[in-house]
Scaffold this motif. Structure first.
Motif, short mmCIF file in Angstrom:
data_model
loop_
_atom_site.label_atom_id
_atom_site.label_comp_id
_atom_site.label_asym_id
_atom_site.label_seq_id
_atom_site.Cartn_x
_atom_site.Cartn_y
_atom_site.Cartn_z
N LEU A 302 0.81 -1.22 0.00
CA LEU A 302 0.00 0.00 0.00
C LEU A 302 0.85 1.27 0.00
O LEU A 302 0.57 2.20 -0.74
CB LEU A 302 -0.94 0.01 1.21
CG LEU A 302 -1.98 -1.09 1.25
CD1 LEU A 302 -2.86 -0.93 2.49
CD2 LEU A 302 -2.85 -1.06 0.00
N LEU A 303 1.88 1.30 0.85
CA LEU A 303 2.67 2.52 0.97
C LEU A 303 3.36 2.89 -0.34
O LEU A 303 3.22 4.03 -0.82
CB LEU A 303 3.67 2.39 2.13
CG LEU A 303 4.36 3.67 2.56
CD1 LEU A 303 3.36 4.73 2.93
CD2 LEU A 303 5.27 3.40 3.76
N PRO A 304 4.09 1.94 -0.98
CA PRO A 304 4.68 2.30 -2.28
C PRO A 304 3.63 2.69 -3.31
O PRO A 304 3.81 3.65 -4.07
CB PRO A 304 5.40 1.02 -2.71
CG PRO A 304 5.61 0.24 -1.47
CD PRO A 304 4.48 0.59 -0.55
N ALA A 305 2.49 1.96 -3.33
CA ALA A 305 1.46 2.25 -4.32
C ALA A 305 0.96 3.68 -4.16
O ALA A 305 0.83 4.43 -5.13
CB ALA A 305 0.30 1.27 -4.18
N VAL A 306 0.72 4.07 -2.91
CA VAL A 306 0.15 5.39 -2.70
C VAL A 306 1.21 6.48 -2.90
O VAL A 306 0.91 7.60 -3.32
CB VAL A 306 -0.55 5.43 -1.32
CG1 VAL A 306 0.42 5.69 -0.22
CG2 VAL A 306 -1.65 6.46 -1.31
N LEU A 307 2.49 6.14 -2.66
CA LEU A 307 3.55 7.11 -2.94
C LEU A 307 3.69 7.36 -4.44
O LEU A 307 3.87 8.49 -4.88
CB LEU A 307 4.89 6.62 -2.36
CG LEU A 307 5.06 6.81 -0.85
CD1 LEU A 307 6.33 6.16 -0.36
CD2 LEU A 307 5.05 8.29 -0.49
#
Lengths: 321, 187
Positions: A302-307
């Protein structure tokens, strides 16, 4: 001394503080709607007396039952922290909706409204943990820790999901973010941020996939020892958080009050109810996320995707200006 | 008038909350008394028209205290976090230092000639604060930030008990990895 919090020139009007009561009433109706819908869905899934229609009145019966129930006490409970935790969810939800504009009116036109919402959703960390801690009971403490473990997984993606609309609108003011979606809703061109945001809403309402903190395998978890009115207030707080999260998504991702025929305020309510219905419906459609497993999902997926989403939004925003 | 009362009231909450940290005998109460104190300070910063700084203070401090609760119960020996315990140590030295510092600062406040205000606050105080703190040093900050992150990552990698060879085998080809705590995405 100067007035606190000077209001920036924004597209919306701040109403007199007395209207906060109306805001609270709307939040209450939304929470009740969610509870009734959940009751109907539960009745349809599990049968029981009265069928699906009977499920609609379940929240009332449950409220009546809890109001008559005797308050359970535990040995060496930290009463103060326990009460703060249980009652705080509703207060937090009410504070969240103060920055959500209902069409052209808002209670609190803070220039950093997005941050305000974020600060309030972090309060839920403290409150659920305090509910688990205060009872001095193993099951509820385990529930409190499960929530914090989920929190470590969902909070950063949620924060960065809120960054995307703010970058595109070049403002942290909720009214400006809503106004910036002229013609094209942010949910359409930043879908990853929108989905991660919705996941975050489910998480801070301890809802659906994020319910292990109050799971039956730990006898109800954080709320295990809550009974009577305390439990009622805790549950109302969860529904109110879900409703507040849905309401905040409207100016952030769904174009605010924009829409044909109906007035602005009506569109805000229509969109909120629609999103709330989706969140309630998803409760039975998604598997429960184990806190230990979800942590890696949150940080590695989730974190990389949203970044990346934020980067795309930032590049588009720079290209436009 | 009302604003003044609210400001001083919140200030009192901040001080009393801070004092409560050392008065209570429960780790949870101490933690959240500190959180309350910080929230009150954050609200005071809102009164100083530093809205962003104020809200961020509330956000970060509540989150920080919640995480502190996780670690204190997880790592403290004999688990005093779950039992009543004194929140003070080195009591006499601490009291002496605190009283001396308070007296020095209070005397300083009373003795110094306070300058009259020159100019007026800018329209966007947060922006002005950011520029005066960071303005000419933005390049330095932009360089230092990645270095700091790299340092943190390198520190964790060096300190970690298990290496990638433990996880992925000698030829780094073992999938999924052999983790004592399996993750959620099956790497």
């Amino acid at each position: 001394m100067a007035d606190p919090m000077p209001m920036t020139d924004s597209p919306i009007t701040t109403v007199a503080p007395g209207w906060a009561i109306v805001g609270l009433a709307i939040l209450g109706v939304l929470a009740l709607t969610a509870a009734m819908l959940d009751g109907a869905l539960a009745a349809r899934a599990g049968g029981g007396p009265g069928g699906t229609m009977g499920g609609l009145v379940r929240p009332f019966g449950e409220a009546a039952r809890l109001m008559r129930q005797r308050r359970r006490t535990t040995v060496e409970a930290d009463g103060l922290l326990w009460r703060i935790g249980g009652a705080g969810l509703l207060v937090t939800a009410a504070l969240m909706v103060t920055v959500v504009p209902l069409g052209e009116w808002t209670i609190f036109d803070l220039d950093v409204g997005v941050m305000w919402f974020n600060a309030m959703d972090v309060m839920v960390w403290a409150l659920v943990w305090l509910t688990g801690w205060g009872a001095n009971s193993a099951h509820s403490l385990v529930g409190g820790y499960r929530f914090l473990a989920h929190g470590l997984g969902y909070e950063l993606p949620l924060m960065f999901a809120l960054v995307a609309p703010a970058i595109a609108a070049e403002s942290l003011n909720v009214g400006r973010v809503a106004a910036a979606q002229d013609g094209l809703w942010f949910a359409v061109w930043m879908p990853v941020a929108f989905l991660v945001y919705l996941l975050g809403v489910a998480a801070f309402a301890v809802w659906g996939p994020f319910s292990p903190a109050i799971g039956t395998d730990v006898a109800g978890g954080a709320r295990a020892e809550l009974s009577g009115v305390d439990r009622l207030v805790f549950e109302v707080g969860r529904y109110a958080l879900l409703a507040a999260g849905a309401a905040f998504a409207v100016p952030m991702f769904l174009g605010g009050g924009a829409g044909p025929l109906l007035p602005d305020w009506a569109w805000v309510l229509v969109k909120t109810v629609a999103l709330l219905a989706v969140l309630v419906w998803l409760r039975r459609r998604l598997p429960v996320f184990r806190p230990d497993k979800f942590m890696e999902v949150g940080w590695v997926v989730l974190l990389p995707a949203v970044l990346v989403q934020d980067l795309v939004v930032a590049v588009i925003a720079v290209g436009r200006s | 008038m009302l604003t003044d009362i609210a400001f001083w009231g919140i200030g009192l909450v901040a001080v009393l909350g801070g004092a409560a940290v050392f008065y209570v005998d429960s780790m949870a109460r101490a933690t959240y008394a500190l959180a309350l104190s910080f929230v009150a300070v954050g609200l005071q910063v809102l009164f100083l028209q530093q809205n962003y700084v104020g809200v961020v203070t509330i956000l970060m401090m509540v989150m920080e205290m919640a995480i502190m609760a996780v670690y204190m119960v997880m790592f403290m020996g004999m688990n005093p976090a779950l039992m009543p315990m004194s929140m003070v140590h080195g009591n006499r030295t601490a009291v002496a230092v605190a009283v001396t510092t308070f007296l020095a600062l209070a005397i300083g406040i009373l003795m110094v000639d306070w300058p009259a205000r020159r100019g007026s606050p800018p329209s966007d105080v947060t922006m002005a604060l950011g520029e005066s703190l960071m303005g000419p040093k933005m390049l330095v900050m932009a360089v230092i930030s990645p270095v700091m992150v790299a340092t943190i990552v390198a520190g964790v990698v060096l300190a970690a008990h298990r290496t990638r060879y433990d996880r992925l085998g000698d030829d780094l080809k073992q999938r999924p990895a052999d983790d004592p705590q399996p993750g959620g995405v099956g790497r």
